[in-house]
Design a protein around this motif. Structure first.
Motif, PDB file in Angstrom:
ATOM      1  N   LEU A 100       0.811  -1.218   0.000  1.00 34.85           N
ATOM      2  CA  LEU A 100       0.000   0.000   0.000  1.00 34.85           C
ATOM      3  C   LEU A 100       0.844   1.268   0.000  1.00 34.85           C
ATOM      4  CD1 LEU A 100      -2.834  -1.113   2.423  1.00 34.85           C
ATOM      5  CD2 LEU A 100      -3.048  -0.637  -0.022  1.00 34.85           C
ATOM      6  N   GLN A 101       2.105   1.158   0.370  1.00 33.10           N
ATOM      7  CA  GLN A 101       2.966   2.329   0.391  1.00 33.10           C
ATOM      8  C   GLN A 101       3.676   2.571  -0.938  1.00 33.10           C
ATOM      9  OE1 GLN A 101       5.150   1.522   4.034  1.00 33.10           O
ATOM     10  NE2 GLN A 101       3.787   2.878   5.155  1.00 33.10           N
ATOM     11  N   ARG A 102       3.454   1.681  -1.929  1.00 32.43           N
ATOM     12  CA  ARG A 102       4.016   1.890  -3.265  1.00 32.43           C
ATOM     13  C   ARG A 102       3.302   3.040  -3.968  1.00 32.43           C
ATOM     14  NH1 ARG A 102       2.914  -3.649  -4.441  1.00 32.43           N
ATOM     15  NH2 ARG A 102       4.436  -4.813  -3.298  1.00 32.43           N
ATOM     16  N   MET A 103       4.017   3.669  -4.906  1.00 31.27           N
ATOM     17  CA  MET A 103       3.432   4.757  -5.694  1.00 31.27           C
ATOM     18  C   MET A 103       3.601   4.417  -7.180  1.00 31.27           C
ATOM     19  SD  MET A 103       4.153   8.852  -5.656  1.00 31.27           S
ATOM     20  CE  MET A 103       3.965   8.963  -3.898  1.00 31.27           C
ATOM     21  N   PRO A 104       2.604   3.735  -7.771  1.00 32.28           N
ATOM     22  CA  PRO A 104       2.705   3.399  -9.198  1.00 32.28           C
ATOM     23  C   PRO A 104       2.598   4.650 -10.073  1.00 32.28           C
ATOM     24  CG  PRO A 104       0.538   2.843  -8.377  1.00 32.28           C
ATOM     25  CD  PRO A 104       1.354   3.286  -7.194  1.00 32.28           C
ATOM     26  N   SER A 105       2.996   4.522 -11.323  1.00 28.02           N
ATOM     27  CA  SER A 105       2.998   5.670 -12.236  1.00 28.02           C
ATOM     28  C   SER A 105       1.617   6.316 -12.371  1.00 28.02           C
ATOM     29  CB  SER A 105       3.522   5.263 -13.611  1.00 28.02           C
ATOM     30  OG  SER A 105       2.734   4.221 -14.151  1.00 28.02           O
ATOM     31  N   SER A 106       0.554   5.524 -12.276  1.00 32.26           N
ATOM     32  CA  SER A 106      -0.801   6.074 -12.411  1.00 32.26           C
ATOM     33  C   SER A 106      -1.165   7.030 -11.276  1.00 32.26           C
ATOM     34  CB  SER A 106      -1.837   4.944 -12.489  1.00 32.26           C
ATOM     35  OG  SER A 106      -1.815   4.172 -11.300  1.00 32.26           O
ATOM     36  N   LEU A 107      -0.448   6.959 -10.153  1.00 37.99           N
ATOM     37  CA  LEU A 107      -0.746   7.833  -9.008  1.00 37.99           C
ATOM     38  C   LEU A 107       0.331   8.880  -8.747  1.00 37.99           C
ATOM     39  CD1 LEU A 107      -2.127   5.165  -6.501  1.00 37.99           C
ATOM     40  CD2 LEU A 107      -3.426   6.776  -7.900  1.00 37.99           C
ATOM     41  N   ALA A 109       1.269  11.466 -10.467  1.00 34.89           N
ATOM     42  CA  ALA A 109       0.794  12.834 -10.732  1.00 34.89           C
ATOM     43  C   ALA A 109      -0.038  13.353  -9.558  1.00 34.89           C
ATOM     44  CB  ALA A 109      -0.013  12.878 -12.019  1.00 34.89           C
ATOM     45  N   LYS A 110      -0.724  12.450  -8.871  1.00 35.09           N
ATOM     46  CA  LYS A 110      -1.540  12.831  -7.714  1.00 35.09           C
ATOM     47  C   LYS A 110      -0.714  12.872  -6.433  1.00 35.09           C
ATOM     48  CE  LYS A 110      -5.869  10.869  -9.425  1.00 35.09           C
ATOM     49  NZ  LYS A 110      -6.875  11.885  -9.183  1.00 35.09           N
ATOM     50  N   ASN A 111       0.570  12.427  -6.527  1.00 38.65           N
ATOM     51  CA  ASN A 111       1.468  12.371  -5.382  1.00 38.65           C
ATOM     52  C   ASN A 111       0.854  11.568  -4.232  1.00 38.65           C
ATOM     53  OD1 ASN A 111       3.938  12.831  -4.198  1.00 38.65           O
ATOM     54  ND2 ASN A 111       3.257  14.704  -3.176  1.00 38.65           N
ATOM     55  N   ARG A 112       0.291  10.421  -4.582  1.00 36.77           N
ATOM     56  CA  ARG A 112      -0.351   9.557  -3.581  1.00 36.77           C
ATOM     57  C   ARG A 112       0.172   8.128  -3.741  1.00 36.77           C
ATOM     58  NH1 ARG A 112      -3.763  13.418  -3.744  1.00 36.77           N
ATOM     59  NH2 ARG A 112      -5.197  13.972  -2.128  1.00 36.77           N
ATOM     60  N   GLY A 115      -2.181   3.172  -0.787  1.00 35.29           N
ATOM     61  CA  GLY A 115      -2.997   3.216   0.432  1.00 35.29           C
ATOM     62  C   GLY A 115      -3.767   4.520   0.552  1.00 35.29           C
ATOM     63  N   ASP A 116      -3.094   5.646   0.305  1.00 33.01           N
ATOM     64  CA  ASP A 116      -3.772   6.945   0.363  1.00 33.01           C
ATOM     65  C   ASP A 116      -4.888   7.022  -0.687  1.00 33.01           C
ATOM     66  OD1 ASP A 116      -2.145   7.870   2.424  1.00 33.01           O
ATOM     67  OD2 ASP A 116      -0.698   8.780   1.046  1.00 33.01           O
ATOM     68  N   PHE A 117      -4.613   6.504  -1.878  1.00 35.18           N
ATOM     69  CA  PHE A 117      -5.619   6.510  -2.941  1.00 35.18           C
ATOM     70  C   PHE A 117      -6.826   5.669  -2.533  1.00 35.18           C
ATOM     71  CE2 PHE A 117      -7.306   4.508  -6.854  1.00 35.18           C
ATOM     72  CZ  PHE A 117      -7.879   5.642  -7.420  1.00 35.18           C
ATOM     73  N   PHE A 118      -6.591   4.482  -1.972  1.00 34.76           N
ATOM     74  CA  PHE A 118      -7.702   3.625  -1.551  1.00 34.76           C
ATOM     75  C   PHE A 118      -8.543   4.306  -0.475  1.00 34.76           C
ATOM     76  CE2 PHE A 118      -5.695  -0.753  -2.761  1.00 34.76           C
ATOM     77  CZ  PHE A 118      -5.849  -0.449  -4.101  1.00 34.76           C
ATOM     78  N   VAL A 119      -7.895   4.990   0.458  1.00 35.22           N
ATOM     79  CA  VAL A 119      -8.632   5.718   1.497  1.00 35.22           C
ATOM     80  C   VAL A 119      -9.440   6.851   0.844  1.00 35.22           C
ATOM     81  CG1 VAL A 119      -8.408   7.232   3.506  1.00 35.22           C
ATOM     82  CG2 VAL A 119      -7.053   5.127   3.378  1.00 35.22           C
ATOM     83  N   GLU A 120      -8.805   7.562  -0.088  1.00 31.33           N
ATOM     84  CA  GLU A 120      -9.456   8.698  -0.754  1.00 31.33           C
ATOM     85  C   GLU A 120     -10.691   8.279  -1.550  1.00 31.33           C
ATOM     86  OE1 GLU A 120      -8.467  11.513  -4.542  1.00 31.33           O
ATOM     87  OE2 GLU A 120      -6.802  11.062  -3.206  1.00 31.33           O
TER      88      GLU A 120
END
Length: 145
Positions: A100-107, A109-112, A115-120
């Motif tokens: 959950l702490q990984r930051m794939p290329s799709s996220l 740009a959102k700097n998330r 895990g943060d994206f799933f919460v959001e």
């Protein structure tokens, strides 16, 4: 109508987002706590009501099986009490937290991170604008990239 994989992606985001937000506290995961498509009125014709109830039951079943999948794959730990029920005393494993702490290329740009994206996205994970990013995030999470 959403596909089984879209509902699976939504369930992964909802389940892991809830655990990420509550980490390291152990919680109970119950399918009824997670997003379901809007239901029609209970005052409609009986045949349509039964079809919607069957759809709801199928989604609850999918959410439960998604939780069991995440248990078996080692992303979460918890206790399942028969008959198939929510996962009790559930928490992320170190594998789940790291994923959950990984930051794939799709996220990026959102700097998330995931895990943060799933919460959001939380209960909005079934919305059309979120589905492609969600698909990418779940794929990244489960593939380890």
């Amino acid at each position: 109508m959403s596909s089984n994989i879209e509902h699976f992606n939504s369930a992964v985001a909802s389940l892991l987002g809830e655990l990420y937000q509550n980490f390291p506290t152990k919680i109970t995961l119950a399918a009824g706590d997670f997003p379901m498509p809007p239901q029609g009125s209970l005052n409609q014709d009986e045949q349509l009501y039964h079809a919607e109830m069957q759809q709801w039951f199928d989604l609850v079943n999918l959410y439960n099986h998604t939780a069991y999948f995440l248990l078996e794959e080692g992303y979460i730990r918890g206790e399942v009490r028969p008959p198939y029920t929510p996962v009790h005393e559930c928490c992320l494993t170190s594998k789940g937290l790291a994923a959950l702490q990984r930051m794939p290329s799709s996220l990026k740009a959102k700097n998330r991170n995931i895990g943060d994206f799933f919460v959001e996205v939380g209960k909005d994970s079934l919305k059309d604008g979120v589905k492609e990013i969600l698909k990418s995030a779940v794929t990244s999470l489960l593939s380890g990239h």
